[in-house]
Motif scaffolding. Structure first.
Motif, PDB file in Angstrom:
ATOM      1  N   SER A 114       0.863  -1.186   0.000  1.00 24.98           N
ATOM      2  CA  SER A 114       0.000   0.000   0.000  1.00 24.98           C
ATOM      3  C   SER A 114       0.899   1.237   0.000  1.00 24.98           C
ATOM      4  O   SER A 114       2.117   1.136  -0.076  1.00 24.98           O
ATOM      5  N   SER A 115       0.293   2.419   0.099  1.00 22.73           N
ATOM      6  CA  SER A 115       1.060   3.665   0.012  1.00 22.73           C
ATOM      7  C   SER A 115       2.175   3.726   1.056  1.00 22.73           C
ATOM      8  O   SER A 115       2.021   3.250   2.179  1.00 22.73           O
ATOM      9  N   ASN A 119       4.275   8.959   1.970  1.00 21.29           N
ATOM     10  CA  ASN A 119       3.140   9.579   1.288  1.00 21.29           C
ATOM     11  C   ASN A 119       1.965   9.874   2.214  1.00 21.29           C
ATOM     12  O   ASN A 119       0.888  10.260   1.749  1.00 21.29           O
ATOM     13  N   LYS A 122      -0.719  12.858   1.776  1.00 22.16           N
ATOM     14  CA  LYS A 122      -0.867  13.243   0.374  1.00 22.16           C
ATOM     15  C   LYS A 122      -2.162  12.682  -0.195  1.00 22.16           C
ATOM     16  O   LYS A 122      -2.612  11.604   0.204  1.00 22.16           O
ATOM     17  N   ASN A 124      -4.796  10.993  -2.918  1.00 20.19           N
ATOM     18  CA  ASN A 124      -4.752   9.811  -3.784  1.00 20.19           C
ATOM     19  C   ASN A 124      -3.832   8.720  -3.232  1.00 20.19           C
ATOM     20  O   ASN A 124      -3.208   7.973  -3.989  1.00 20.19           O
ATOM     21  N   GLN A 125      -3.743   8.647  -1.914  1.00 23.58           N
ATOM     22  CA  GLN A 125      -2.905   7.653  -1.248  1.00 23.58           C
ATOM     23  C   GLN A 125      -3.729   6.915  -0.199  1.00 23.58           C
ATOM     24  O   GLN A 125      -4.637   7.491   0.410  1.00 23.58           O
ATOM     25  N   PRO A 182      -6.478   3.327  -3.278  1.00 25.60           N
ATOM     26  CA  PRO A 182      -6.756   4.728  -2.926  1.00 25.60           C
ATOM     27  C   PRO A 182      -8.099   5.176  -3.504  1.00 25.60           C
ATOM     28  O   PRO A 182      -8.622   4.584  -4.449  1.00 25.60           O
ATOM     29  N   SER A 187      -6.735  11.506   1.125  1.00 19.93           N
ATOM     30  CA  SER A 187      -5.544  11.002   1.806  1.00 19.93           C
ATOM     31  C   SER A 187      -6.039  10.069   2.899  1.00 19.93           C
ATOM     32  O   SER A 187      -6.664  10.514   3.868  1.00 19.93           O
TER      33      SER A 187
END
Length: 222
Positions: A114-115, A119, A122, A124-125, A182, A187
């Protein structure tokens, strides 16, 4: 017909041995109970000190702001990367990189696919954290189902404090991996554990989105 049992002096009735056996069994059960109680105390104490050691390992690190041109340092599996707090369920636990059995024995673990921790905050994470709901060495997400929309979780990572707010919760099959994807313009931090309690048949998923973040200062304590 009435049965009459007669025994000679010095010879106890036939049921005396049974009474003695019951007493022995009672003693055995008491010993087993004491052993189990001591084992539970031992595991709780061991978990406490292991978690304390992991938190100290994390807080001893020195974090500085990274410049936009500075490359992110690689993170090793098993490394402590942050601290998770969930006030609603009185949870405070280290976050380790990876979710192997040994990683989440005394902590919760970041799903490495995963992210990245870099990130957090942020858009889109989706930073995904997995934890045991019931385990010999801790019950980290044991009360996760108590979280409701609007409740908060807090993550201390790098030199920042991130506050996320619960916006959804669902129960899914283990094969439904889209929960780690995401969501556009959000976020997210997603918490994953087994469901129901003491079972591995389903997954309890708690979705949270960023509410605020700030740079850590001397007033921020774990």
């Amino acid at each position: 017909m009435v049965a009459i049992f007669v025994w000679r002096a010095g010879h106890p009735p036939f049921f005396k041995e049974g009474v003695i056996t019951v007493k022995k069994l009672g003693s055995v059960f008491i010993v087993i109970g004491v052993f189990l109680l001591l084992f539970i105390v031992f595991t709780k104490v061991k978990t406490f000190y292991e978690q304390k050691k992991l938190v100290e390992e994390y807080t001893s690190l020195s974090f500085t702001e990274q410049s936009s041109n500075e490359s992110e340092k690689p993170i090793k599996e098993g490394q402590v990367i942050g601290i998770l707090k969930i006030p609603k369920i009185s949870l405070e636990t280290p976050i380790k990189e990876g979710a192997r059995p040994k990683d989440i024995k005394y902590a919760v673990g970041h799903l490495s696919y995963s992210s990245s921790i870099y990130n957090l905050g942020k858009k889109n994470q989706n930073f995904v954290i997995a934890g045991h709901r019931s385990h010999t060495y801790g019950k980290f997400f044991n009360r996760l189902d108590e979280l409701k929309k609007g409740d908060h979780i807090i993550i201390y990572a790098q030199n920042k404090v991130f506050t996320y707010k619960v916006f959804n919760k669902k129960i899914v099959k283990p094969t439904e991996i889209d929960v780690v994807y995401p969501i556009k313009n959000k976020s997210m931090v997603t918490l994953v554990t087994c469901h129901p309690l003491y079972s591995n048949k389903q997954r309890l998923i708690v979705f949270t989105e960023l509410e605020k973040e700030k740079i850590m200062d001397g007033r921020d304590k774990f």
